[in-house]
Design an enzyme around this catalytic site. Structure first.
Site, short mmCIF file in Angstrom:
data_model
loop_
_atom_site.label_atom_id
_atom_site.label_comp_id
_atom_site.label_asym_id
_atom_site.label_seq_id
_atom_site.Cartn_x
_atom_site.Cartn_y
_atom_site.Cartn_z
N LYS A 162 -1.87 -86.84 57.28
CA LYS A 162 -0.70 -85.98 57.11
C LYS A 162 0.20 -86.60 56.06
CE LYS A 162 1.18 -82.26 58.85
NZ LYS A 162 0.54 -81.12 59.52
N ASP A 202 2.16 -77.27 55.15
CA ASP A 202 2.82 -77.41 56.45
C ASP A 202 4.23 -76.86 56.20
OD1 ASP A 202 2.34 -78.79 59.27
OD2 ASP A 202 4.37 -79.32 58.72
P1 NDP Z 1 7.14 -72.74 57.28
O1 NDP Z 1 7.85 -73.63 56.37
O2 NDP Z 1 6.37 -71.59 56.71
O3 NDP Z 1 8.11 -72.15 58.37
C1 NDP Z 1 8.83 -72.99 59.22
C2 NDP Z 1 9.69 -72.14 60.13
O4 NDP Z 1 10.24 -72.97 61.14
C3 NDP Z 1 10.87 -71.52 59.41
O5 NDP Z 1 11.21 -70.32 60.04
C4 NDP Z 1 11.94 -72.58 59.59
O6 NDP Z 1 13.28 -72.09 59.49
C5 NDP Z 1 11.65 -73.06 61.00
N1 NDP Z 1 12.10 -74.44 61.14
C6 NDP Z 1 11.67 -75.51 60.43
N2 NDP Z 1 12.33 -76.63 60.80
C7 NDP Z 1 13.19 -76.24 61.74
C8 NDP Z 1 14.15 -76.94 62.51
N3 NDP Z 1 14.35 -78.26 62.35
N4 NDP Z 1 14.84 -76.21 63.44
C9 NDP Z 1 14.63 -74.90 63.59
N5 NDP Z 1 13.74 -74.19 62.87
C10 NDP Z 1 13.04 -74.85 61.97
O7 NDP Z 1 6.15 -73.67 58.12
P2 NDP Z 1 4.88 -73.29 58.98
O8 NDP Z 1 5.00 -71.95 59.56
O9 NDP Z 1 3.69 -73.61 58.16
O10 NDP Z 1 4.93 -74.41 60.13
C11 NDP Z 1 5.58 -74.19 61.37
C12 NDP Z 1 5.02 -75.15 62.40
O11 NDP Z 1 3.61 -74.94 62.55
C13 NDP Z 1 5.16 -76.63 62.07
O12 NDP Z 1 5.33 -77.36 63.27
C14 NDP Z 1 3.81 -76.99 61.47
O13 NDP Z 1 3.53 -78.36 61.59
C15 NDP Z 1 2.90 -76.15 62.35
N6 NDP Z 1 1.57 -75.85 61.82
C16 NDP Z 1 1.41 -75.28 60.60
C17 NDP Z 1 0.15 -74.96 60.15
C18 NDP Z 1 -0.08 -74.26 58.86
O14 NDP Z 1 -1.25 -73.96 58.56
N7 NDP Z 1 0.92 -73.93 58.07
C19 NDP Z 1 -1.05 -75.29 60.94
C20 NDP Z 1 -0.75 -75.83 62.25
C21 NDP Z 1 0.51 -76.10 62.64
P3 NDP Z 1 14.15 -72.37 58.18
O15 NDP Z 1 13.56 -71.49 57.12
O16 NDP Z 1 15.52 -72.03 58.57
O17 NDP Z 1 13.97 -73.83 57.87
O1 2IT Z 2 -0.76 -79.03 61.28
C1 2IT Z 2 -1.75 -78.54 60.71
O2 2IT Z 2 -2.84 -78.46 61.26
C2 2IT Z 2 -1.58 -78.05 59.33
N1 2IT Z 2 -0.48 -78.08 58.81
C3 2IT Z 2 -2.77 -77.53 58.56
C4 2IT Z 2 -3.53 -78.66 57.95
C5 2IT Z 2 -4.65 -78.26 57.03
O3 2IT Z 2 -5.25 -79.20 56.49
O4 2IT Z 2 -4.95 -77.08 56.86
#
Ligand code: NDP
Ligand code: 2IT
Length: 450
Positions: A129, A169
């Site tokens: 990561k 992420d």
């Molecule tokens: P994005 O940046 O696309 O979206 C993040 C969302 O979460 C936004 O709505 C953001 O709001 C909100 N957010 C972020 N930080 C905070 C905080 N401290 N408090 C409240 N709201 C918050 O990210 P993702 O959708 O990609 O990721 C979301 C989660 O999913 C994370 O935990 C990530 O690790 C996990 N994840 C992502 C994957 C992926 O493929 N993208 C795969 C597996 C897990 P704002 O815009 O106001 O910051």
């Molecule tokens: O938390 C996660 O699994 C991710 N942000 C996706 C990682 C990836 O390599 O696609």
């Protein structure tokens, strides 16, 4: 939480001593060690081979300065990270997070979780990561590009298609992956699958954008079907966040007949009892990069409330936290349980606090842990790597079918392990054990390589 095993307690204490103040990392390690107690009680070889002592120490942690110049000509400095945690199963694999809260604790907790998640997919990927405390909010495209180019100038020395393959992420989507990919190609003079989440025009995979959210819903449906003989159809659903994971979770939940009534960002949440219009969220968040509050200018009947954690006060049967770590605490869990929640599945990484998980499980609520429930994103990254290696591509239908099979496979592995270790339906324990055993076997086979 206290560990009821002397060896595990010693390992945990040494992790705390060696990584002082890194509370998120301690929390992630604590949960895994607790789950693995029944395994080490059966398997003394795991202790003898030092598998767990080795697993909690990253193979490599890279930390570097990221200087860049803003639009006013001012020099800015951020801190970059990449943790290469475990390569027993394949090249390090895991996302990059750009958010002001990023520090070594956050990166280590995410990298540690990623080892077991990637193992559960059954694909050949190790755990890693990375990211930076750079805040993309309010920055111009050019500023984001200059940051990404500077970040990659250092990172390119440490990654490669067969070494370490980053992805998105929080704060890293297609725009950032594009800038990173361009800079890597320029420095190394190589067009390779060194990053996933690429645009389709540059070797990306169909369905990668949708994969984490879709996978979360495939997993949730499996929990309903196989444990409760029920389904998502007709259920009221709440999804926190409005980023990549949340948007496609909402889309698939609606396709499966769920009614999504609330979503959020870090400023607040919207409530639309007639059902969230996902196209409007995509317009606001993916195209305009604005706040979720804007939704009420499109949908007059919808309500906006400040304080994002208030979203859990809304009555629902399915709760899907898809924003960030520790966003759903015991107080929120008590309200959800009182309101009759039937299932909670983690789209984000570690969004539910340990006390809240305990309450859900004691109350008979189906609980899908992040490592299993949100593994669809990295699984589809694995499929992107396969397509890049073949210099070929699969159709949406083919990728989606493989994603669904992988999510069903992950559910089955976690559920079967929970039964084998006498806690049927405890998918936290099941996912940790099933993920761990595959990594442990590879580490044992490879000798004391790391
Ligand atoms: P994005 O940046 O696309 O979206 C993040 C969302 O979460 C936004 O709505 C953001 O709001 C909100 N957010 C972020 N930080 C905070 C905080 N401290 N408090 C409240 N709201 C918050 O990210 P993702 O959708 O990609 O990721 C979301 C989660 O999913 C994370 O935990 C990530 O690790 C996990 N994840 C992502 C994957 C992926 O493929 N993208 C795969 C597996 C897990 P704002 O815009 O106001 O910051
Ligand atoms: O938390 C996660 O699994 C991710 N942000 C996706 C990682 C990836 O390599 O696609």
């Amino acid at each position: 939480m206290e560990l009821k095993n002397k060896y595990m307690e010693e390992v945990y204490n040494s992790v705390c001593l060696r990584n002082p103040g890194e509370t998120e990392f301690h929390q992630a390690v604590n949960e895994v060690l607790e789950s693995l107690i029944p395994v080490i009680e059966k398997r003394p070889d795991i202790i003898e081979e030092g598998i767990i002592d080795r697993m909690v120490e990253p193979e490599r942690l890279i930390m570097f300065r990221v200087p860049w110049v803003d639009d006013k000509g001012k020099i800015r400095v951020n801190r970059g990270f990449r943790v290469q945690f475990n390569s027993a199963l394949g090249p390090y694999k895991g996302g990059l997070r750009l958010h002001p809260t990023v520090n070594s604790s956050v990166i280590k907790f995410l990298g540690f979780e990623q080892i077991f998640k990637n193992s559960l997919t059954g694909l050949p990927m190790g755990g890693g990561k990375g990211g930076s405390d750079f805040d993309p909010k309010g920055k111009s495209d050019n500023e984001v590009m200059r940051f990404c180019q500077s970040f990659m100038t250092e990172l390119s020395k440490h990654i490669g298609a067969d070494t370490d393959v980053p992805a998105g992420d929080i704060g890293v989507g297609s725009r950032e992956i594009g800038y990173l990919f361009g800079q890597y190609k320029r420095i190394r003079n190589e067009f390779t699958g060194v990053l996933t989440g690429k645009a389709l025009c540059s070797g990306g995979s169909l369905i990668r954008t949708e994969a984490t959210g879709y996978g979360l819903l495939y997993f949730t449906e499996e929990m309903f079907n196989k444990i409760n003989q029920d389904s998502i159809k007709g259920k009221t659903v709440i999804i926190s966040g409005s980023g990549n994971v949340a948007i496609y979770a909402a889309e698939k939940a609606q396709e499966m007949g769920g009614r999504v009534v609330a979503m959020s960002d870090s400023s607040g949440y919207i409530y639309d009892p007639s059902g969230i219009k996902v196209d409007i969220i995509k317009q606001i968040k993916e195209k305009e990069r604005k706040r979720i509050k804007e939704y009420t200018t499109y949908v007059k009947e919808a309500e906006y409330h400040e304080d994002c954690s208030g979203i859990w006060n809304i009555k629902c049967q399915v709760a899907l936290p898809c924003a960030t770590q520790n966003e759903l605490d015991l107080k929120s869990a008590e309200i959800l349980v009182k309101n009759g929640v039937l299932a909670v599945a983690e789209g984000a990484n570690m969004p539910v606090t340990p006390e809240a998980i305990e309450l859900f499980q004691k109350s008979g609520v189906l609980f899908g842990p992040a490592k299993a429930a949100n593994a669809g994103g990295v699984a589809t990254s694995g499929l992107e790597m396969s397509q890049n290696s073949m210099r070929y591509f699969w159709t949406s239908e083919e990728v989606d079918k493989k994603l669904k099979e992988i999510m069903v496979g992950i559910f089955d592995s976690a559920y079967n392990a929970s039964k084998e270790y006498n806690c049927p339906g405890d998918l936290v324990v099941g996912a940790n054990i099933a993920g761990f055993l595959r990594v442990a076997e590879a580490m044992k086979w490879q000798g004391i390589a790391y």
